[in-house]
Each structure stands twice: as C-alpha cells, then as structure tokens.
Design an enzyme around this catalytic site. Structure first.
Site, mmCIF file in Angstrom:
data_model
loop_
_atom_site.group_PDB
_atom_site.id
_atom_site.type_symbol
_atom_site.label_atom_id
_atom_site.label_comp_id
_atom_site.label_asym_id
_atom_site.label_seq_id
_atom_site.Cartn_x
_atom_site.Cartn_y
_atom_site.Cartn_z
ATOM 1 C CG PHE A 39 2.019 1.536 1.231
ATOM 2 C CD1 PHE A 39 2.875 1.712 0.151
ATOM 3 C CD2 PHE A 39 2.375 0.620 2.223
ATOM 4 C CE1 PHE A 39 4.076 1.006 0.065
ATOM 5 C CE2 PHE A 39 3.572 -0.092 2.156
ATOM 6 C CZ PHE A 39 4.413 0.098 1.054
ATOM 7 C CD GLN A 106 7.485 7.757 -2.344
ATOM 8 O OE1 GLN A 106 7.150 8.209 -1.232
ATOM 9 N NE2 GLN A 106 6.693 7.811 -3.392
ATOM 10 C CG HIS A 126 11.151 4.591 1.409
ATOM 11 N ND1 HIS A 126 9.842 4.802 1.031
ATOM 12 C CD2 HIS A 126 11.596 5.777 1.879
ATOM 13 C CE1 HIS A 126 9.517 6.071 1.270
ATOM 14 N NE2 HIS A 126 10.564 6.690 1.784
#
Ligand code: APR
Ligand code: ZN
Length: 261
Positions: A39, A106, A126
């Site tokens: 990300f 995550q 997540h």
C-alpha cells in the site's frame, strides 16, 4: 552478506531458538515477493489510488468507488496468480519446527495458510478474500465464484437472487475489525516473548497496537522491513532487508543453532 547483517541474523535466530512464545506479525510487505502490491511502499496501491475512496461508506454509497474497489481486489489480490514466497515458507518452517506460537496478519491474501500454517494459528485482523456476502439477503459466495464473474467482465458483482450489494469478507476503512480475532491477537501479543514484525509500516490501528502490547509486556521486538516504521526505536533488532531472503537466512541459522544443542 555483510558482517553487520549476519550478526543481526544470528541475534534474531538466537532469540527464536530460545523463545517460548514467538509471534510473527505481517503486513503487505511479506506478500510483495508473491507479486501482490503493498500500500505505502514504492508503487504501492495508495500511491496510485486514493485510500479515501476505499471506505465502507463509499463502497455502499458510490457505484464508481465500488467499481474501483472491485478492481483493486481483482488487481491487488486476485489478478495475480499469487503463491506463497520464501518468507511465507520460512515462517511455516518455524511452525513445523515447533517454534511458532501464531501469525497475526493484516493481509487478506491467505498466503500464510497456503504456505502450510493451520487456520487456527493465523489471526487475520483485516479479514480475508475467501468469501463474499450479500449485504441485503446474507447469501454467501465463495470467492472463486465471484472471481469467475469478475473475469467474465462483471465489474460490480451483485447478488444473483436479490440483486443486493455483494461485499468481500474484508475489513474496509471505517469498519470494525472482527472482535474475537482482535481480542485473541491482543492476548497472544501480550504473552509473546519474541515479536517479529515483517513488511509493515505499522501506521494502521488497531493492528499496530499489537507490537506495542508485546513490548509493554516485555517481549523482544524484531522489525524486518524495507523502510522505516514509527516503532523502530523499540526494536531489539532492526533489519532493513527483503522479507524472503532475510527470513530464509534466519530460519537456516535457527536450524544450525538447534542442531548444535
Ligand atoms: N521485504 C520487506 N519489506 C517490504 C517488502 C519486502 N519484500 N516489500 C515491501 N516492503 C515494505 C514496504 O516498504 C512498506 O514499508 O513493507 C511495508 C508495507 O507497508 P504498507 O504498504 O503500509 O502495508 P501494511 O503495513 O500492511 O498496511 C496496513 O493498511 O491500507 C491498509 O488494510 C490495509 O492491511 C493494510 C494496512
Ligand atoms: Zn442477496
């Protein structure tokens, strides 16, 4: 390998060899070597898309944002025939050696399980991409079915019987994390004696509380990441290196230490 790095590898291997409860915490950086973009690293998804478009509110209220989110799921996770890389495999090896308490991740790509970790020791903060659910009638869809429809050009998959909104079982910005997973991950982090972070900027909460819980409870923190994190100063060992080669070298050294006992 330079001397400083080999000393660090040796130190981390020593911590793992002596640990009673090793917890490994992973972020998107552990999957980039499998072809899945991260990300915030160079070229990461948030350098190309606006994260504000990826909230649950936008997914529900804005058709263009929903289309973009499905595109990201397709590109970011599904588009790549992703398979576990050397880092996932090294972590699974630690499990097989009886050295791993759990992985807190995550990531939603399921690569830790595909590398051989049993579901019950992988805490997916997540969520994951294995299922999608219709928010109107509750019908659940295995992701393979949704992927087939995406591949067939359906840009925004809708529920077949009721035409409702289908959403993957992932946690979007603005959504609560799964309570029981978060609770157990916090409990495991607090009782860890060695806590290793791999491939995360540690900027998203409540996930990033985990390494803090570990340090507050006296665990030794190791951070393996290409790039800085806000918790670098708390680390006993800091390795700015690629996850795959670093974890492979560490596990090799752990084996040598255990064999020489
Ligand atoms: N080896 C080591 N580090 C790497 C590698 C690699 N092969 N590839 C990338 N990295 C580093 C990047 O430089 C970056 O510092 O991993 C880190 C990944 O950080 P992020 O992209 O911020 O990913 P992450 O920390 O998992 O993000 C947390 O943010 O957008 C949300 O829900 C999303 O779960 C995600 C959360
Ligand atoms: Zn429905």
């Amino acid at each position: 390998m330079d001397t400083e790095l080999s000393e660090k590898i040796d130190k981390v291997a020593g911590l793992i060899a002596k640990s009673q409860r090793l917890v490994i915490f992973t972020g998107a950086g552990v999957s980039t070597e499998s072809g899945i973009p991260d990300f915030r690293g160079p070229g990461g998804l948030w350098t190309r898309f606006d994260p504000d478009d990826f909230t649950i509110d936008r997914f529900l209220s804005n058709l263009e944002c929903r289309r973009k989110q499905w595109y990201i799921f397709r590109e970011g996770i599904l588009g790549h025939k992703a398979s576990p890389n050397a880092a996932h495999i090294a972590i699974a090896e630690l499990y097989r050696m009886g050295r791993l308490d759990c992985v807190i991740t995550q990531n939603i790509d399921g690569l830790h399980q595909r590398a051989g970790l049993p579901d019950e020791i992988v805490f997916e903060l997540h969520g994951n991409m294995r299922w999608a659910v219709c928010l109107d009638c509750g019908r659940r869809y295995p992701f393979e079915e949704v992927k087939r429809r995406l591949d067939a050009g359906e840009e925004i998959p809708a529920c077949s019987p009721c035409r409702g909104v289908i959403k993957p079982d992932v946690v979007m910005f603005g959504e609560q994390l799964p309570y029981d997973v978060l609770e157990e991950a916090g409990r495991r982090s607090r009782r860890a004696d060695v806590f290793i972070v791999i491939g995360s900027t540690l900027v998203v909460y409540p996930a990033a509380y985990m390494p803090m819980y570990a340090v507050q409870s006296g665990a030794r923190l190791v951070i393996i990441n290409l790039g800085e994190t806000p918790m670098d100063k708390l680390a006993t060992v800091l390795i700015s290196g690629k996850a795959g080669e670093t974890m492979s070298a560490i596990v090799q050294k752990v084996k040598e230490k255990l064999d020489s006992r």
